[in-house]
Design an enzyme around this catalytic site. Structure first.
Site, short mmCIF file in Angstrom:
data_model
loop_
_atom_site.label_atom_id
_atom_site.label_comp_id
_atom_site.label_asym_id
_atom_site.label_seq_id
_atom_site.Cartn_x
_atom_site.Cartn_y
_atom_site.Cartn_z
CG ASP A 71 -1.80 -1.18 1.34
OD1 ASP A 71 -2.62 -1.39 0.43
OD2 ASP A 71 -1.66 -1.92 2.31
CG ASP A 73 -0.99 4.31 3.76
OD1 ASP A 73 -1.84 3.94 2.92
OD2 ASP A 73 -0.71 3.65 4.78
CG ASP A 157 2.53 3.47 15.01
OD1 ASP A 157 3.36 3.86 14.16
OD2 ASP A 157 1.66 2.61 14.74
#
Length: 460
Positions: A71, A73, A157
């Protein structure tokens, strides 16, 4: 590499952010030719629209590791509503944090607005959006707080995910020594680990998944609070935990993730019934069965073969199902078939309180369990009809797995079905005929025409 290994010298180290280290195109080796063409379209349209636009997180990390991202992003300073105005093929999703999905056929490019700090729930003067809400445990329930790229980096994170690729100058902006962590193959949280886990307990699952997926270790400071805070997973919506389970078990590292979840005390908040059984019988049939199921799952995934979640959840709930069936037979004096049906309903209902498995997969698990309990019914047309059931192959593999794990009482039955499936039609008929009277279907004795009796026998 163990998920807990790390040098003692780094124990207790907490990673903080700094001014970004800017890595020019000549030094990082990432080329636009490695990007999804659709991701490039999104980046350039945002840039041409007057907004900042960066590739962020896992796709940058994976490219630096020499992996092909699944993916791409994008992060931008445009709000979701502003993104939607630029793209007709855009849909807005999310409640906890609003996101824009740009749809290109089967590919979706996820676009997030740069996140800001959430110390206050009062709107900041001039801010695009500042809506934040936390639970009594410190978990963020709503997080639509927008900010700058510096603030966004602080909200990431893990250090290996605080990496930004700019379409404007083709540089990588590293805010938390993520490149250094990649070189050391270390997973570490940004900021105080306990606070970050309380904000979002799913980060504990993500730490394990990144460590196994990328063949990295979890730093001691990041690993230390996990066991203590594992019970915070009880506050996560079961539907979200189902999605996390799919990532943990269908990414080609299911066996390693299973062992790490058990090691850190997280597994019992996903599958408490099975966890108790595994604790009571270390190294037993149950543990061998689950471990081998995940080994087989990894082999299939890594060979680009399909694995249905129905099979995985049928296996994970199998031994709690058997235990509940036995309890119902003894406590309520129910026949086995009735006890089994009641146990299925109870186990699936209770499991949904932790992990909300969609009905299409629980129905598949039920089919596997039902077929498994009919394998010894082989007389007449039963063997043939059973072998034509849509979930028969899954149930047959389920039985093979039990035998391979050490359930000896199923071996003769398993061998019979293996031979039956490898035989031609005449051979199958001879095998059924040779079973003798014990497996012949019962004929009706309560009246009715011979034709109806004959049809009833065939149906059985």
């Amino acid at each position: 590499m163990s998920t807990k290994e790390q040098s003692d010298a780094e124990d207790g180290h907490i990673t903080t952010l700094h001014e970004p280290v800017i890595i020019p195109r000549s030094e990082h080796g990432i080329s636009r030719g490695q990007f999804s063409p659709n991701a490039l379209k999104v980046l350039y349209r945002l840039k041409d629209g007057g907004y900042e636009a960066y590739l962020v997180g896992g796709c940058v990390r994976d490219l630096l590791l020499g992996l092909q991202p699944k993916d791409f992003d994008v992060v931008t300073n445009a709000t979701p509503e502003q993104v939607k105005k630029l793209f007709r093929n855009c849909r807005l999703i999310g409640r906890r944090f609003r996101l824009a999905h740009i749809v290109f056929g089967r590919e979706i490019i996820e676009v997030a607005t740069m996140r800001g700090h959430h110390e206050s729930t009062e709107p900041k003067k001039g801010a695009k959006c500042n809506i934040s809400q936390a639970s009594e445990h410190g978990q963020l329930l709503r997080d639509n707080v927008y900010g700058t790229i510096d603030e966004d980096a602080q909200r990431r994170d893990f250090t290996i995910n605080a990496l930004y690729y700019s379409i404007k100058d083709f540089c990588i902006y590293d805010y938390a020594d993520g490149v250094k962590a990649i070189k050391k193959r270390r997973v570490e949280l940004i900021g105080d680990p306990e606070t970050r886990y309380r904000e979002d307990p799913v980060r504990m699952l993500r730490a394990i998944r990144f460590a196994t997926k990328l063949d990295m270790s979890i730093s001691p400071a990041t690993a230390k609070p996990i066991t203590q805070l594992a019970d915070l997973l009880a506050n996560i919506p079961p539907a979200r935990l189902f999605e996390e389970c799919l990532k943990l078990f269908l990414g080609g590292k299911a066996e390693a993730n299973f062992k790490a979840l058990r090691e850190y005390g997280l597994f019992k908040y996903l599958f408490p019934g099975l966890d108790k059984i595994l604790d009571a019988k270390p190294g037993g049939l149950e543990e061998r069965f689950i471990t081998q199921m995940f080994v087989n799952t990894d082999v299939r995934i890594n060979n680009d073969k399909k694995v249905t979640p129905a099979f995985i959840f049928a296996a994970l709930l199998w031994f709690p199902l058997l235990k509940r069936t036995e309890e119902l037979m003894q406590r309520e004096q129910l026949p086995h078939f009735e006890a089994l049906g009641a146990a299925m309903n109870q186990i699936l209902s209770e499991s949904a309180q932790q992990v909300a498995v969609p009905k299409r997969f629980t129905l598949g698990a039920r089919d596997i369990w039902h077929i498994h309990h009919r394998f010894d019914k082989r007389g007449g047309q039963r063997a043939y009809r059973l072998s034509q059931q849509p979930r028969f192959k899954a149930a047959y593999d389920f039985m093979l797995l039990l035998v391979d794990s050490g359930q000896e009482d199923l071996k003769e039955l398993c061998d019979w079905w293996t031979a039956y499936l490898n035989a031609d039609v005449n051979g199958q008929k001879m095998m059924v005929k040779s079973l003798g009277g014990n497996n012949r279907p019962r004929r009706r004795r309560n009246g009715g025409s011979k034709r109806r009796s004959s049809n009833k026998a065939a149906d059985e």
